[in-house]
Design a protein around this motif. Structure first.
Motif, PDB file in Angstrom:
ATOM      1  N   GLU A  11       0.409  -1.274  -0.036  1.00 18.60           N
ATOM      2  CA  GLU A  11      -0.105  -0.111  -0.154  1.00 18.60           C
ATOM      3  C   GLU A  11       1.029   1.614   0.079  1.00 18.60           C
ATOM      4  O   GLU A  11       1.805   1.613   0.611  1.00 18.60           O
ATOM      5  CB  GLU A  11      -0.910  -0.184   1.247  1.00 18.60           C
ATOM      6  CG  GLU A  11      -2.011  -1.104   1.447  1.00 18.60           C
ATOM      7  CD  GLU A  11      -2.692  -1.250   2.452  1.00 18.60           C
ATOM      8  OE1 GLU A  11      -2.509  -0.340   3.829  1.00 18.60           O
ATOM      9  OE2 GLU A  11      -3.684  -2.183   2.138  1.00 18.60           O
ATOM     10  N   TYR A  84       0.712   6.429  10.730  1.00 19.84           N
ATOM     11  CA  TYR A  84       0.646   5.264   9.802  1.00 19.84           C
ATOM     12  C   TYR A  84       1.412   4.575  10.345  1.00 19.84           C
ATOM     13  O   TYR A  84       2.022   3.661  11.050  1.00 19.84           O
ATOM     14  CB  TYR A  84       1.768   5.598   8.917  1.00 19.84           C
ATOM     15  CG  TYR A  84       2.109   4.523   7.648  1.00 19.84           C
ATOM     16  CD1 TYR A  84       1.322   5.142   6.476  1.00 19.84           C
ATOM     17  CD2 TYR A  84       2.421   4.390   7.602  1.00 19.84           C
ATOM     18  CE1 TYR A  84       1.569   4.078   5.417  1.00 19.84           C
ATOM     19  CE2 TYR A  84       2.863   3.099   7.006  1.00 19.84           C
ATOM     20  CZ  TYR A  84       2.326   3.398   5.315  1.00 19.84           C
ATOM     21  OH  TYR A  84       2.239   2.589   4.218  1.00 19.84           O
ATOM     22  N   ASN A  85       0.151   2.960  11.128  1.00 17.31           N
ATOM     23  CA  ASN A  85       0.596   1.818  11.685  1.00 17.31           C
ATOM     24  C   ASN A  85      -0.183   0.997  10.921  1.00 17.31           C
ATOM     25  O   ASN A  85      -1.560   0.764  10.632  1.00 17.31           O
ATOM     26  CB  ASN A  85      -0.347   2.593  13.161  1.00 17.31           C
ATOM     27  CG  ASN A  85       0.551   4.251  14.264  1.00 17.31           C
ATOM     28  OD1 ASN A  85      -0.256   4.406  13.914  1.00 17.31           O
ATOM     29  ND2 ASN A  85       1.631   3.450  15.238  1.00 17.31           N
ATOM     30  N   ASN A  86      -0.059   0.024  11.911  1.00 15.17           N
ATOM     31  CA  ASN A  86      -0.218  -1.226  11.591  1.00 15.17           C
ATOM     32  C   ASN A  86      -0.772  -1.854  12.958  1.00 15.17           C
ATOM     33  O   ASN A  86      -0.093  -2.148  13.929  1.00 15.17           O
ATOM     34  CB  ASN A  86       0.034  -2.399  11.177  1.00 15.17           C
ATOM     35  CG  ASN A  86       0.587  -2.503   9.620  1.00 15.17           C
ATOM     36  OD1 ASN A  86      -0.148  -1.993   8.964  1.00 15.17           O
ATOM     37  ND2 ASN A  86       1.125  -2.975   9.309  1.00 15.17           N
ATOM     38  N   THR A  92      -8.097  -1.812   9.331  1.00 15.58           N
ATOM     39  CA  THR A  92      -6.520  -2.454   8.848  1.00 15.58           C
ATOM     40  C   THR A  92      -5.895  -1.401   8.404  1.00 15.58           C
ATOM     41  O   THR A  92      -5.386  -1.836   7.215  1.00 15.58           O
ATOM     42  CB  THR A  92      -7.098  -3.690   8.384  1.00 15.58           C
ATOM     43  OG1 THR A  92      -8.247  -3.045   7.621  1.00 15.58           O
ATOM     44  CG2 THR A  92      -7.892  -4.800   9.052  1.00 15.58           C
ATOM     45  N   ASP A  93      -7.027  -0.354   7.704  1.00 12.46           N
ATOM     46  CA  ASP A  93      -5.817   1.183   6.978  1.00 12.46           C
ATOM     47  C   ASP A  93      -5.001   0.880   8.882  1.00 12.46           C
ATOM     48  O   ASP A  93      -4.910   1.686   9.638  1.00 12.46           O
ATOM     49  CB  ASP A  93      -7.453   1.786   7.382  1.00 12.46           C
ATOM     50  CG  ASP A  93      -7.894   2.002   5.819  1.00 12.46           C
ATOM     51  OD1 ASP A  93      -8.136   0.600   5.395  1.00 12.46           O
ATOM     52  OD2 ASP A  93      -8.764   2.266   5.695  1.00 12.46           O
ATOM     53  N   LYS A  94      -3.852   1.715   7.632  1.00 14.01           N
ATOM     54  CA  LYS A  94      -2.616   2.371   9.113  1.00 14.01           C
ATOM     55  C   LYS A  94      -3.394   3.896   9.413  1.00 14.01           C
ATOM     56  O   LYS A  94      -2.564   4.280   9.988  1.00 14.01           O
ATOM     57  CB  LYS A  94      -1.547   3.219   7.456  1.00 14.01           C
ATOM     58  CG  LYS A  94      -1.161   1.916   6.386  1.00 14.01           C
ATOM     59  CD  LYS A  94       0.191   1.157   7.236  1.00 14.01           C
ATOM     60  CE  LYS A  94       0.353   0.217   6.397  1.00 14.01           C
ATOM     61  NZ  LYS A  94      -0.304  -1.693   6.190  1.00 14.01           N
ATOM     62  N   SER A  95      -4.652   4.581   8.646  1.00 15.17           N
ATOM     63  CA  SER A  95      -4.994   5.694   9.701  1.00 15.17           C
ATOM     64  C   SER A  95      -6.058   5.420  10.873  1.00 15.17           C
ATOM     65  O   SER A  95      -6.186   5.569  11.803  1.00 15.17           O
ATOM     66  CB  SER A  95      -5.265   6.613   8.398  1.00 15.17           C
ATOM     67  OG  SER A  95      -6.934   5.899   8.188  1.00 15.17           O
ATOM     68  N   CYS A 143       8.292  -3.764   8.113  1.00 17.21           N
ATOM     69  CA  CYS A 143       6.662  -3.979   7.916  1.00 17.21           C
ATOM     70  C   CYS A 143       7.250  -5.017   6.828  1.00 17.21           C
ATOM     71  O   CYS A 143       8.147  -4.835   5.896  1.00 17.21           O
ATOM     72  CB  CYS A 143       5.933  -3.041   7.741  1.00 17.21           C
ATOM     73  SG  CYS A 143       4.639  -4.376   7.470  1.00 17.21           S
ATOM     74  N   GLU A 145       5.276  -5.611   5.160  1.00 17.89           N
ATOM     75  CA  GLU A 145       5.182  -4.955   3.425  1.00 17.89           C
ATOM     76  C   GLU A 145       5.913  -3.760   2.530  1.00 17.89           C
ATOM     77  O   GLU A 145       5.306  -3.768   1.551  1.00 17.89           O
ATOM     78  CB  GLU A 145       3.610  -3.855   3.969  1.00 17.89           C
ATOM     79  CG  GLU A 145       2.346  -4.855   4.506  1.00 17.89           C
ATOM     80  CD  GLU A 145       1.215  -4.202   5.825  1.00 17.89           C
ATOM     81  OE1 GLU A 145       0.192  -4.269   5.275  1.00 17.89           O
ATOM     82  OE2 GLU A 145       1.857  -3.062   5.949  1.00 17.89           O
ATOM     83  N   TRP A 147       7.640  -1.142   3.838  1.00 16.58           N
ATOM     84  CA  TRP A 147       8.538   0.198   4.397  1.00 16.58           C
ATOM     85  C   TRP A 147       8.721   0.182   5.545  1.00 16.58           C
ATOM     86  O   TRP A 147       8.595  -1.007   5.944  1.00 16.58           O
ATOM     87  CB  TRP A 147       6.706   0.979   4.336  1.00 16.58           C
ATOM     88  CG  TRP A 147       6.108   0.000   5.155  1.00 16.58           C
ATOM     89  CD1 TRP A 147       4.470  -0.398   4.880  1.00 16.58           C
ATOM     90  CD2 TRP A 147       5.303   0.681   6.994  1.00 16.58           C
ATOM     91  NE1 TRP A 147       3.705  -0.703   6.049  1.00 16.58           N
ATOM     92  CE2 TRP A 147       3.770  -0.552   7.168  1.00 16.58           C
ATOM     93  CE3 TRP A 147       6.214   0.479   8.102  1.00 16.58           C
ATOM     94  CZ2 TRP A 147       3.897  -0.592   8.465  1.00 16.58           C
ATOM     95  CZ3 TRP A 147       6.001   0.789   9.169  1.00 16.58           C
ATOM     96  CH2 TRP A 147       4.304  -0.205   9.489  1.00 16.58           C
TER      97      TRP A 147
END
Ligand SMILES: Nc1nc2c(c(=O)[nH]1)N[C@H]1C(S)=C(S)[C@@H](COP(=O)(O)O)O[C@H]1N2
Ligand SMILES: [Mo]
Length: 325
Positions: A11, A84-86, A92-95, A143, A145, A147
């Motif tokens: 993403e 910007y987190n998990n 489930t969105d970064k925000s 991460c 993903e 990043w």
């Protein structure tokens, strides 16, 4: 938040979508208006539930810098690290975590340590804060993903806990269990993951001095969205190995099942050491995007073996890291 999905599934948010200071200021004035009765109390409650994005809004927490375990990389801006987190317990969105984690109650809080130990114990936050001298360690966090960030964490080696509880000879693994309370965590009602969020390490990995029991960041206690009040940070492993908001730690004989491994065993292995030579089944792990450093047209950095923490290499001698990914 608007997400642009790249072909490999990573993403890519536009940097302009990260909450600007103006929004934060607007919330402030909104709260003032509410105080004079100009807005509804329901709207106010919603606003109060949002975690503050500015530094200086959490109690101070000091740690002595440990230069031997600190990266010299430019530190990620506090605002980026907190927006910007998990943290799937909050969406489930970064925000989502920054928007929703305000409902998490972090005091009183206890961590129960049990299983194959001579001295099982339940520690409250004050006991955890006093258990060993607090250190500041600037770690890279990569991460899975694709990043990464560079964050000044505050805590002490998890080995301090191990010393205290005295594992028995049967303790081969350590299991970390996060809070799963659907009253405080809206995401727990969804079935995206197996709750509670569970992670694990081999006991020698947990004993490595780099494994950080973490209570703060950027000179303050942890914001809720970053795993308050206590989490792990394992800088040589993909970020999902570092469980947030931990309530239970179990010393066990057998390798524990972990949430991500249960949901997609071929994608998220138990070890999950950062390794540019072992691709995720759906994307390459050879490079990464440093949050805040670049926008959508990412300037890619090379991902380093063990995220650059070669100190840990001896934990894995003789292991086939493609098999034990
Ligand atoms: N309980 C819990 N811990 C978690 C997660 C989660 O969803 N729930 N996400 C993980 C993932 S995928 C990453 S990358 C890191 C992110 O930590 P940060 O938001 O502080 O950067 O937290 C990890 N710990
Ligand atoms: Mo992650």
């Amino acid at each position: 938040m608007l997400i642009k999905r790249s072909p490999n599934g990573i993403e890519l948010p536009f940097s302009s979508e990260i909450t600007p200071r103006a929004v934060f200021e607007a919330r402030r004035s909104f709260i003032k208006q509410a105080a004079i009765g100009a807005v509804s109390s329901a709207a106010l409650l919603e606003m109060m539930n949002r975690e503050a994005f500015a530094q200086g809004t959490h109690p101070k927490l000091a740690g002595k810098l440990n230069p031997a375990y600190s990266a010299l990389d430019k530190q990620t801006a506090y605002k980026d690290a907190t927006t910007y987190n998990n943290f799937y317990e909050f969406g489930t969105d970064k925000s989502d975590p920054a928007q929703n984690a305000g409902t998490l109650r972090t005091r009183p809080w206890t961590v129960t340590i049990e299983g194959e130990v001579n001295k099982p114990m339940t520690l409250d936050l004050d006991a955890l804060l006093k258990l060993a001298p607090l250190e500041e360690r600037v770690y890279r966090l990569r991460c899975v993903e694709g990043w990464s960030m560079v964050i000044p964490w505050i805590g002490y080696s998890f080995s301090e806990i191990i010393k205290k509880v005295e594992p028995t000879g049967n303790a081969k693994y350590v299991e970390f269990i996060s809070l799963a309370d659907n009253k405080q965590m809206p995401g727990v009602s969804s079935r995206v993951l197996h709750w509670p969020y569970t992670e694990g390490l081999r006991i020698d990995e947990a004993n490595h001095p780099l494994a950080l029991l973490t209570l703060g960041m950027y000179g303050e206690t942890l914001p809720n969205q970053n795993g308050a009040p206590v989490r792990m940070v394992l800088p040589w492993k993909y970020g999902f190995k570092s469980a947030k908001s931990i309530v239970k730690i179990r010393f066990v004989k057998d390798q524990p099942r972990t949430s991500w491994n249960l949901s997609a065993p071929s994608e998220y292995g138990f070890y999950s050491n950062v390794n540019p030579n072992v691709d995720h089944p759906r994307w390459s792990q050879a490079s990464e995007r440093r949050i805040g450093e670049d926008g959508f047209l990412a300037r890619k950095r090379k991902t380093l073996m063990y995220n650059g923490y070669n100190d840990v290499a001896s934990l894995y001698t003789g292991m086939d890291l493609k098999k034990f990914f």
